[in-house]
Scaffold this active site. Structure first.
Site, PDB file in Angstrom:
ATOM      1  N   HIS A   1     109.898  46.977   8.382  1.00  0.00           N
ATOM      2  CA  HIS A   1     109.887  47.980   7.695  1.00  0.00           C
ATOM      3  C   HIS A   1     110.504  49.129   8.539  1.00  0.00           C
ATOM      4  O   HIS A   1     110.912  48.795   9.778  1.00  0.00           O
ATOM      5  CB  HIS A   1     108.459  48.577   7.412  1.00  0.00           C
ATOM      6  CG  HIS A   1     107.422  48.176   8.435  1.00  0.00           C
ATOM      7  ND1 HIS A   1     107.417  49.066   9.554  1.00  0.00           N
ATOM      8  CD2 HIS A   1     106.661  47.035   8.645  1.00  0.00           C
ATOM      9  CE1 HIS A   1     106.566  48.407  10.350  1.00  0.00           C
ATOM     10  NE2 HIS A   1     106.226  47.511  10.045  1.00  0.00           N
TER      11      HIS A   1
ATOM     12  N   CYS B   1     103.184  45.741   9.534  1.00  0.00           N
ATOM     13  CA  CYS B   1     103.732  44.494   9.872  1.00  0.00           C
ATOM     14  C   CYS B   1     103.315  43.343   9.221  1.00  0.00           C
ATOM     15  O   CYS B   1     103.992  42.665   8.546  1.00  0.00           O
ATOM     16  CB  CYS B   1     103.594  44.138  11.536  1.00  0.00           C
ATOM     17  SG  CYS B   1     104.307  45.446  12.452  1.00  0.00           S
TER      18      CYS B   1
ATOM     19  N   HIS C   1     103.398  37.680  11.726  1.00  0.00           N
ATOM     20  CA  HIS C   1     102.572  38.571  12.419  1.00  0.00           C
ATOM     21  C   HIS C   1     101.502  37.514  13.283  1.00  0.00           C
ATOM     22  O   HIS C   1     101.009  37.084  12.458  1.00  0.00           O
ATOM     23  CB  HIS C   1     102.084  39.729  11.793  1.00  0.00           C
ATOM     24  CG  HIS C   1     101.229  40.862  12.622  1.00  0.00           C
ATOM     25  ND1 HIS C   1     101.898  41.876  13.228  1.00  0.00           N
ATOM     26  CD2 HIS C   1     100.086  40.860  13.138  1.00  0.00           C
ATOM     27  CE1 HIS C   1     101.047  42.722  13.904  1.00  0.00           C
ATOM     28  NE2 HIS C   1      99.820  42.085  13.987  1.00  0.00           N
TER      29      HIS C   1
ATOM     30  N   ASP D   1     111.440  44.872  14.632  1.00  0.00           N
ATOM     31  CA  ASP D   1     109.994  45.336  14.244  1.00  0.00           C
ATOM     32  C   ASP D   1     110.297  46.711  14.518  1.00  0.00           C
ATOM     33  O   ASP D   1     110.729  47.520  15.226  1.00  0.00           O
ATOM     34  CB  ASP D   1     109.103  44.991  15.400  1.00  0.00           C
ATOM     35  CG  ASP D   1     107.791  44.572  15.004  1.00  0.00           C
ATOM     36  OD1 ASP D   1     107.418  45.147  13.797  1.00  0.00           O
ATOM     37  OD2 ASP D   1     106.831  44.222  15.854  1.00  0.00           O
ATOM     38  N   ASP D   2     109.998  47.506  13.127  1.00  0.00           N
ATOM     39  CA  ASP D   2     109.691  48.930  12.714  1.00  0.00           C
ATOM     40  C   ASP D   2     111.164  49.546  13.070  1.00  0.00           C
ATOM     41  O   ASP D   2     111.233  50.472  13.467  1.00  0.00           O
ATOM     42  CB  ASP D   2     108.778  49.402  13.828  1.00  0.00           C
ATOM     43  CG  ASP D   2     107.311  48.877  13.796  1.00  0.00           C
ATOM     44  OD1 ASP D   2     106.956  48.283  13.142  1.00  0.00           O
ATOM     45  OD2 ASP D   2     106.454  49.773  14.127  1.00  0.00           O
TER      46      ASP D   2
END
Length: 514
Positions: free
Chosen positions: A301, A50, A104, A11-12
């Site tokens: 991302h 997300c 998500h 995530d991220d």
């Protein structure tokens, strides 16, 4: 054909990894995976937030087709009954399993992570996930806060653990169940880190002494950046430690010593993630499954670490849209193993600095929307057909073509040689392009610029990335009928990668580049 799939999504996570050339980070386990994989150095998400990104790559459709630009609609109800990648594997005889944050959670996956369509059994969520945003960070005064920068003593945490540790344990348990069951599986494991808060076991700070941490190479807002392109990092402003700094809205900047602390904690969270990935891959070896399992590692991302005076995602810059992407395919990216040979021995980031290099690397610009087709092809399933221009009524199709054709790096050179370009159109067609987009509520930064709700979107920034350029146009957008008016351009950006790799000098208005 007929291989299992282990699909790991962070995530991220921007590509701050040794295998992507980062000199500071300690990521030996992901680097070891890369050393047996084909690694894509130009892979991009379709929207740097997300839910839209995940729904896009899990359905193989772009955000304009899922019509999800925020967090508040479920595509099957709102847009079209699109099949997902795990659903397709499930319909083709796989046991599909979800651990942690894959879809998500919430409305955008029907409060069920799209179960039962996508998964064979109800998805697993770590019990301590609910404490993610609680006051669990001990301040200098000994009190607890909900901070952005949050190294913790794991033994003091609720249940004495953290969500990603629990997800690894569950994923390992499932691998051990699957090895005895003789059924093919598609196991998706979604890790929470390095998503904020940057909450990780405090020992990982030791890997990154503050004096070794630099600021971003371009920690200022570029002079020619259109104001619509800027994201004002509202989410980190709401954390207790950032709030205490009283930073002005929208441009800040954050104090330099605090910028270093954020960068330090992001790196520490990446090493903590690397350990989880290492334990998971080591368990794949232990279960004797490394020879029969495709492993994919990626992220939803990136995340800006002070570049352009920005933090977080929510933009069209490379730092927000670019992701790590690698595929380990036994017998294809590596030679076949002899029985019992280990591919992924666990490496301790505190002692291992190996400097492993990727097995193969492709510079082609590729997109996460291609994951569905690519994994179907690698597993020997029929590749979903390409979507027609309007595909709201089509249940199974993909807007991203399979990228398996790029897997043989040596062929890439041959491609370039034979493109003598007698046929200009085909030449033009060959260039790989990645598209991303980001919505804004207004031309100037607002409190909701980072995450506008659908009804508030007025402008859409459509961006394309080739190997040489990043080009973005911000155009009028009408949320009531999901249409963009490309005649009404509010602003534009053009960056030349070779001379401006950090995207600081917008030449959109330079006549010489007309």
């Amino acid at each position: 054909d007929g291989m299992n799939v282990l699909f790991i999504v962070a995530d991220d996570l921007r590509p701050v990894l040794g295998c992507y050339g980062d000199k500071l980070v300690k990521s030996p386990n992901i680097d070891q995976l890369a050393s047996q994989s084909i690694v894509f150095s130009n892979a991009y998400a379709q929207q740097a937030v997300c839910a839209p990104s995940r729904v896009s790559f899990l359905t193989g459709r772009r955000p304009d087709t899922t019509r999800l630009y925020d967090f508040y609609s479920y595509w099957r109800v709102h847009t079209g009954n699109y099949s997902t990648m795990p659903q397709y594997f499930k319909e083709n005889g796989y046991v599909t399993l979800s651990v942690g944050k894959v879809f998500h959670p919430g409305v955008s996956s029907n409060y069920s992570d799209d179960y039962p369509y996508s998964w064979s059994i109800p998805p697993f969520h770590p019990s301590t996930e609910k404490y993610e945003n609680d006051k669990t960070c001990r301040g200098k005064d000994g009190k607890l806060y909900a901070n952005l920068v949050c190294p913790v003593d794991v033994t003091e945490m609720p249940s004495g653990t953290l969500p990603d540790i629990q997800s690894t344990e569950e994923a390992i348990r499932l691998l051990n169940v699957m090895k005895t069951s003789k059924q093919k599986f598609f196991l998706a494991v979604g890790y929470h880190k390095p998503h904020i808060p940057l909450r990780y076991p405090q020992e990982f700070l030791k890997l990154y002494p503050l004096e070794n941490i630099t600021l971003a190479p371009d920690p200022w807002v570029p002079e020619k950046l259109p104001s619509v392109a800027y994201n004002p990092w509202t989410d980190i402003r709401q954390r207790d430690d950032v709030k205490a700094l009283n930073v002005s809205f929208p441009y800040g900047p954050l104090p330099e010593d605090f910028q270093r602390q954020i960068r330090q904690s992001y790196y520490a969270a990446v090493s903590y993630l690397d350990v989880q990935v290492g334990l998971l891959l080591n368990a794949l070896d232990d279960a004797g499954l490394s020879n029969s399992t495709i492993v994919v590692f990626t992220a939803d991302h990136g995340w800006s670490l002070g570049e352009h005076g920005e933090w977080a995602k929510y933009s069209n810059f490379d730092v927000a849209t670019r992701v790590p992407l690698m595929f380990y395919v036994p017998g294809m990216t590596t030679s076949s193993l002899s029985q019992g040979e280990r591919v992924f021995p666990y490496l301790d980031p505190f002692s291992h600095v190996l400097g492993l290099v990727p097995q193969g690397q492709s510079k082609k610009a590729v997109e996460l929307v291609s994951l569905f087709s690519t994994l179907a092809e690698l597993a020997g399933l029929q590749v979903p057909p390409a979507c027609p221009e309007t595909s709201f009524h089509v249940a199974l199709c993909s807007e991203g073509a399979s990228i398996v054709r790029y897997f043989n790096a040596s062929e890439e050179k041959a491609e370039e040689e034979k493109d003598g370009c007698g046929d200009t159109y085909r030449c033009f067609n060959e260039e790989s392009v990645a598209f991303s987009q980001y919505p804004r509520p207004a031309d100037t930064p607002q409190w909701n610029s980072d995450k506008p709700k659908l009804k508030d979107i007025r402008i859409m920034g459509y961006s394309m990335r080739t190997v040489d350029y990043r080009y973005t146009v911000w155009v009028r957008f009408y949320p009531n009928n999901f249409s963009a008016n490309f005649e009404d351009v509010h602003a534009g950006e053009l960056y030349v990668v070779e001379t401006d790799p950090n995207q600081d000098y917008n030449i959109y208005n330079n006549i010489s580049h007309g």
